[in-house]
Design a protein around this motif. Structure first.
Motif, short mmCIF file in Angstrom:
data_model
loop_
_atom_site.label_atom_id
_atom_site.label_comp_id
_atom_site.label_asym_id
_atom_site.label_seq_id
_atom_site.Cartn_x
_atom_site.Cartn_y
_atom_site.Cartn_z
N GLN A 36 0.82 -1.21 0.00
CA GLN A 36 0.00 0.00 0.00
C GLN A 36 0.85 1.26 0.00
OE1 GLN A 36 -3.15 0.27 2.89
NE2 GLN A 36 -3.96 -1.77 2.42
N VAL A 66 -5.25 1.00 4.77
CA VAL A 66 -6.69 0.93 4.50
C VAL A 66 -7.05 -0.52 4.18
CG1 VAL A 66 -6.78 3.32 3.68
CG2 VAL A 66 -6.39 1.46 2.04
N ASP A 67 -8.32 -0.85 4.31
CA ASP A 67 -8.83 -2.19 3.97
C ASP A 67 -8.03 -3.29 4.67
OD1 ASP A 67 -10.77 -1.13 2.29
OD2 ASP A 67 -9.42 -1.15 0.55
N ASP A 74 -8.93 -5.39 6.87
CA ASP A 74 -9.69 -6.63 7.09
C ASP A 74 -10.21 -7.24 5.80
OD1 ASP A 74 -9.37 -6.50 9.89
OD2 ASP A 74 -11.00 -5.04 10.01
N ARG A 75 -9.68 -6.82 4.66
CA ARG A 75 -10.12 -7.41 3.39
C ARG A 75 -9.78 -8.90 3.38
NH1 ARG A 75 -7.64 -4.82 -1.90
NH2 ARG A 75 -8.89 -3.06 -1.10
#
Length: 232
Positions: free
Chosen positions: A25, A181-182, A184-185
């Motif tokens: 990221q 970000v994200d 827990d994807r």
């Protein structure tokens, strides 16, 4: 010269796909130019089956800290010295370790998901049993690339605070941390099948792995209190 700026070596079924996604990221951290998380090439270079150039050309000097994470490298005896000759001078070698009994069961569920051969299958069981001997495998890698390169993390701790874990790696790469970000994807490598171990196998694994637990705590200063299958 081209060279990986970082290298992930294991362990299989320890959140490495998820963690690699988080690591990338950062706008100046990425994968090889083919976009693959797992190259499966280091051991082939070490075995003389692939050229050094075939590997190094994936990691150009272009301002991006490029690397890869192939979990099978941790247990491959030809990979560590191949890595020593191919990594950038300060490139960290990353490993995430999961409770080895839980990791074994997860690996067997994945094998069941992908199974194309008759059941049961002794080769995957044997390979996945060996894959939990983390202390031995880390010693092999430290001997080749140097203890100071190694960044060894505990999966269960990383899951609790992924930002802290990723920040530490980014700093090793000379990058200022950015907010994740994200987090827990769902992972792209989740298993779809169930698998139940034969009677007594889990107890056998506990006996096999408990000496590894003591060595990991002593040699790598890891808090393994979350590995409850070995402390029951």
């Amino acid at each position: 010269m081209t060279a990986p700026a970082w290298l992930g070596i294991g362990a299989q079924r320890s959140g490495t796909t998820w963690f690699t996604d988080l690591l990338c990221q950062h706008p100046s951290v990425g994968l090889g130019t083919n976009g693959k998380k797992e190259q499966h090439l280091l051991h082939k270079v070490g075995d003389g089956l692939e050229s050094r150039a075939a590997y190094l050309d994936l990691f150009p000097t272009d301002g991006v800290a490029r690397g890869e994470w192939t979990p099978q490298y941790l247990r491959h005896s030809s990979a560590p010295f191949a890595a020593k000759g191919l990594l950038a001078p300060d490139a960290p070698v990353l490993a995430i370790l999961r409770d080895p009994v839980e990791r074994f069961l997860s690996a067997m569920r994945l094998a069941a998901t992908r199974a194309k051969s008759p059941w049961p299958y002794p080769v995957p069981i044997t390979v996945q049993t060996f894959s939990g001997f983390y202390a031995d495998q880390l010693a092999m890698w430290a001997n080749a690339v140097g203890r100071e390169r190694m960044v060894v993390m505990v999966y269960e701790e990383v899951r609790r605070d992924p930002q802290r874990a990723v920040d530490a790696v980014w700093r090793r790469l000379g990058r200022a941390p950015v907010p994740l970000v994200d987090v827990d994807r769902p992972s792209r490598s989740s298993s779809a099948a169930s698998w139940e171990p034969p009677a007594g196998q889990v107890e056998s694994l506990r006996v096999l792995y408990r000496p590894q637990l003591a060595r990991l705590a002593e040699e790598w200063d890891l808090d393994l209190s979350s590995w409850t299958t070995l402390t029951r």
